[in-house]
Write a protein that holds these residues in place. Structure first.
Motif, PDB file in Angstrom:
ATOM      1  N   LYS A  45       0.818  -1.211   0.000  1.00  0.00           N
ATOM      2  CA  LYS A  45       0.000   0.000   0.000  1.00  0.00           C
ATOM      3  C   LYS A  45       0.852   1.260   0.000  1.00  0.00           C
ATOM      4  CE  LYS A  45      -4.296  -1.696   2.086  1.00  0.00           C
ATOM      5  NZ  LYS A  45      -5.225  -1.590   3.243  1.00  0.00           N
ATOM      6  N   GLU A  46       2.025   1.180   0.635  1.00  0.00           N
ATOM      7  CA  GLU A  46       2.924   2.339   0.651  1.00  0.00           C
ATOM      8  C   GLU A  46       3.858   2.361  -0.553  1.00  0.00           C
ATOM      9  OE1 GLU A  46       4.787   2.411   4.498  1.00  0.00           O
ATOM     10  OE2 GLU A  46       2.936   3.039   5.495  1.00  0.00           O
ATOM     11  N   ASN A  47       3.596   1.436  -1.495  1.00  0.00           N
ATOM     12  CA  ASN A  47       4.315   1.398  -2.775  1.00  0.00           C
ATOM     13  C   ASN A  47       5.825   1.192  -2.593  1.00  0.00           C
ATOM     14  OD1 ASN A  47       4.123   1.382  -5.585  1.00  0.00           O
ATOM     15  ND2 ASN A  47       4.683   3.544  -5.753  1.00  0.00           N
ATOM     16  N   ASN A  48       6.179   0.274  -1.696  1.00  0.00           N
ATOM     17  CA  ASN A  48       7.594   0.008  -1.429  1.00  0.00           C
ATOM     18  C   ASN A  48       8.115  -1.257  -2.106  1.00  0.00           C
ATOM     19  OD1 ASN A  48       6.969   1.219   1.865  1.00  0.00           O
ATOM     20  ND2 ASN A  48       8.050   2.313   0.249  1.00  0.00           N
ATOM     21  N   ILE A  49       7.220  -2.158  -2.516  1.00  0.00           N
ATOM     22  CA  ILE A  49       7.670  -3.387  -3.188  1.00  0.00           C
ATOM     23  C   ILE A  49       7.706  -3.122  -4.686  1.00  0.00           C
ATOM     24  CG2 ILE A  49       7.186  -5.821  -3.654  1.00  0.00           C
ATOM     25  CD1 ILE A  49       5.969  -6.052  -0.897  1.00  0.00           C
TER      26      ILE A  49
ATOM     27  N   VAL B 108      13.538 -20.161  -4.452  1.00  0.00           N
ATOM     28  CA  VAL B 108      13.542 -18.948  -3.637  1.00  0.00           C
ATOM     29  C   VAL B 108      13.062 -17.753  -4.454  1.00  0.00           C
ATOM     30  CG1 VAL B 108      15.413 -19.813  -2.205  1.00  0.00           C
ATOM     31  CG2 VAL B 108      15.937 -18.378  -4.173  1.00  0.00           C
ATOM     32  N   SER B 109      12.792 -16.679  -3.749  1.00  0.00           N
ATOM     33  CA  SER B 109      12.377 -15.446  -4.421  1.00  0.00           C
ATOM     34  C   SER B 109      13.289 -14.305  -4.013  1.00  0.00           C
ATOM     35  CB  SER B 109      10.926 -15.110  -4.055  1.00  0.00           C
ATOM     36  OG  SER B 109      10.809 -14.888  -2.658  1.00  0.00           O
ATOM     37  N   ILE B 110      13.346 -13.309  -4.869  1.00  0.00           N
ATOM     38  CA  ILE B 110      14.047 -12.068  -4.544  1.00  0.00           C
ATOM     39  C   ILE B 110      13.014 -10.950  -4.513  1.00  0.00           C
ATOM     40  CG2 ILE B 110      15.779 -10.384  -5.253  1.00  0.00           C
ATOM     41  CD1 ILE B 110      17.275 -12.596  -6.665  1.00  0.00           C
ATOM     42  N   LEU B 111      12.929 -10.265  -3.383  1.00  0.00           N
ATOM     43  CA  LEU B 111      12.070  -9.081  -3.275  1.00  0.00           C
ATOM     44  C   LEU B 111      12.952  -7.844  -3.401  1.00  0.00           C
ATOM     45  CD1 LEU B 111       9.931 -11.098  -2.255  1.00  0.00           C
ATOM     46  CD2 LEU B 111       9.245  -9.369  -0.587  1.00  0.00           C
ATOM     47  N   ILE B 112      12.563  -6.965  -4.297  1.00  0.00           N
ATOM     48  CA  ILE B 112      13.279  -5.704  -4.471  1.00  0.00           C
ATOM     49  C   ILE B 112      12.378  -4.586  -3.952  1.00  0.00           C
ATOM     50  CG2 ILE B 112      14.291  -4.095  -6.125  1.00  0.00           C
ATOM     51  CD1 ILE B 112      15.027  -6.514  -7.836  1.00  0.00           C
ATOM     52  N   LEU B 113      12.913  -3.832  -2.995  1.00  0.00           N
ATOM     53  CA  LEU B 113      12.129  -2.777  -2.347  1.00  0.00           C
ATOM     54  C   LEU B 113      12.791  -1.413  -2.524  1.00  0.00           C
ATOM     55  CD1 LEU B 113      12.275  -5.458  -0.158  1.00  0.00           C
ATOM     56  CD2 LEU B 113      10.299  -4.181   0.673  1.00  0.00           C
ATOM     57  N   LYS B 114      11.954  -0.387  -2.546  1.00  0.00           N
ATOM     58  CA  LYS B 114      12.431   0.986  -2.638  1.00  0.00           C
ATOM     59  C   LYS B 114      11.541   1.881  -1.790  1.00  0.00           C
ATOM     60  CE  LYS B 114      14.270   0.553  -7.347  1.00  0.00           C
ATOM     61  NZ  LYS B 114      14.282   1.108  -8.722  1.00  0.00           N
ATOM     62  N   LYS B 115      12.125   2.960  -1.271  1.00  0.00           N
ATOM     63  CA  LYS B 115      11.334   3.934  -0.528  1.00  0.00           C
ATOM     64  C   LYS B 115      10.757   5.007  -1.452  1.00  0.00           C
ATOM     65  CE  LYS B 115      13.536   3.282   3.962  1.00  0.00           C
ATOM     66  NZ  LYS B 115      14.321   3.872   5.064  1.00  0.00           N
ATOM     67  N   CYS B 116      11.401   5.184  -2.578  1.00  0.00           N
ATOM     68  CA  CYS B 116      10.910   6.157  -3.564  1.00  0.00           C
ATOM     69  C   CYS B 116      10.788   5.463  -4.921  1.00  0.00           C
ATOM     70  CB  CYS B 116      11.848   7.351  -3.676  1.00  0.00           C
ATOM     71  SG  CYS B 116      11.809   8.431  -2.247  1.00  0.00           S
ATOM     72  N   LYS B 117       9.673   4.784  -5.140  1.00  0.00           N
ATOM     73  CA  LYS B 117       9.442   4.089  -6.410  1.00  0.00           C
ATOM     74  C   LYS B 117       8.985   5.057  -7.487  1.00  0.00           C
ATOM     75  CE  LYS B 117       7.006   0.416  -6.918  1.00  0.00           C
ATOM     76  NZ  LYS B 117       5.897  -0.547  -6.737  1.00  0.00           N
ATOM     77  N   ARG B 118       9.402   4.779  -8.712  1.00  0.00           N
ATOM     78  CA  ARG B 118       8.965   5.597  -9.847  1.00  0.00           C
ATOM     79  C   ARG B 118       7.658   5.091 -10.436  1.00  0.00           C
ATOM     80  NH1 ARG B 118      13.587   5.327 -14.062  1.00  0.00           N
ATOM     81  NH2 ARG B 118      12.017   6.478 -15.256  1.00  0.00           N
TER      82      ARG B 118
END
Length: 219
Positions: free
Chosen positions: A78-82, A100-110
């Motif tokens: 919901k906070e658009n971090n994934i 396995v999986s890789i999750l890529i997260l960002k605090k400022c997504k485009r």
């Protein structure tokens, strides 16, 4: 800044009441005792710079398990971090044989969608250990970099669709890897069968003529 983590999978831990107010977990809640996967993720995510990117290797369970993990996953979405979810083949790591999986997260997504990459069927088969070739690495990297959508491999999924799926990130819900069955034209099949039956009839008649000449019973 790039932050990469490969924590132990589904490690049991003992969170206490004081941890509820821990600055790393306070906004999200605590990971369950049975699996500290999201505790590791939130620890790294808290210290990620505002413009940084975090990649963490985790078991597929974090993508769809319920309870506390579902609440954490939902808030991050919901906070658009994934940013991206990547599924890798099984038996890649010496420490585990599971995929396995890789999750890529960002605090400022485009972007306001999530990129799913299903690379689980793309690997070099080994006797004891599977591996990824340069070609496999390049395909994953290029797909992530340019957010390419490739049939049976990758897809950008809107938050509306993810919400309708109950914030479940199970990759197979969004990237269909099944091969569509070939459509059969029954009319063409019927015409071929008729032609085959005519040929059988013709050759049977020819054969019976030879049997008549030899004085043998017909078939």
């Amino acid at each position: 800044m790039l932050f990469v983590a490969n924590p132990p999978f589904s490690l049991r831990w003992e969170p206490n009441e004081a941890m509820v107010e821990d600055f790393r977990f306070k906004s999200y809640g605590l990971a369950p005792k049975s699996a500290a996967d999201f505790a590791f993720l939130l620890h790294g995510f808290h210290f990620l710079s505002q413009n940084g990117t975090m990649a963490i290797i985790l078991p597929h369970g974090v993508l769809f398990r319920g309870g506390a993990e579902e609440r954490i996953r939902t808030k991050l979405l919901k906070e658009n971090n994934i940013d991206t979810v990547i599924g890798l083949p099984s038996n890649l790591f010496y420490s585990t044989g599971i995929p396995v999986s890789i999750l890529i997260l960002k605090k400022c997504k485009r972007y306001d969608d999530v990129l799913f990459i299903n690379a689980s069927e793309h690997f070099e088969k080994g006797k004891r250990q599977n591996t990824l070739s340069e070609e496999h690495f390049e395909k994953i990297i290029d797909t992530y970099k340019y957010r390419n959508e490739i049939p049976r491999y990758s897809r950008r999924v809107s938050m509306d669709e993810i919400e309708k799926q109950g914030y479940n990130l199970n990759i197979s819900r969004y990237v269909n890897t099944s091969v569509e069955e070939e459509k059969i034209d029954l009319r063409q099949v019927n015409l071929k069968l008729k032609a085959i039956n005519l040929e059988i009839e013709k050759f049977t008649n020819d054969h019976n003529k030879f049997l008549d000449e030899l004085g043998l019973p017909r078939i």
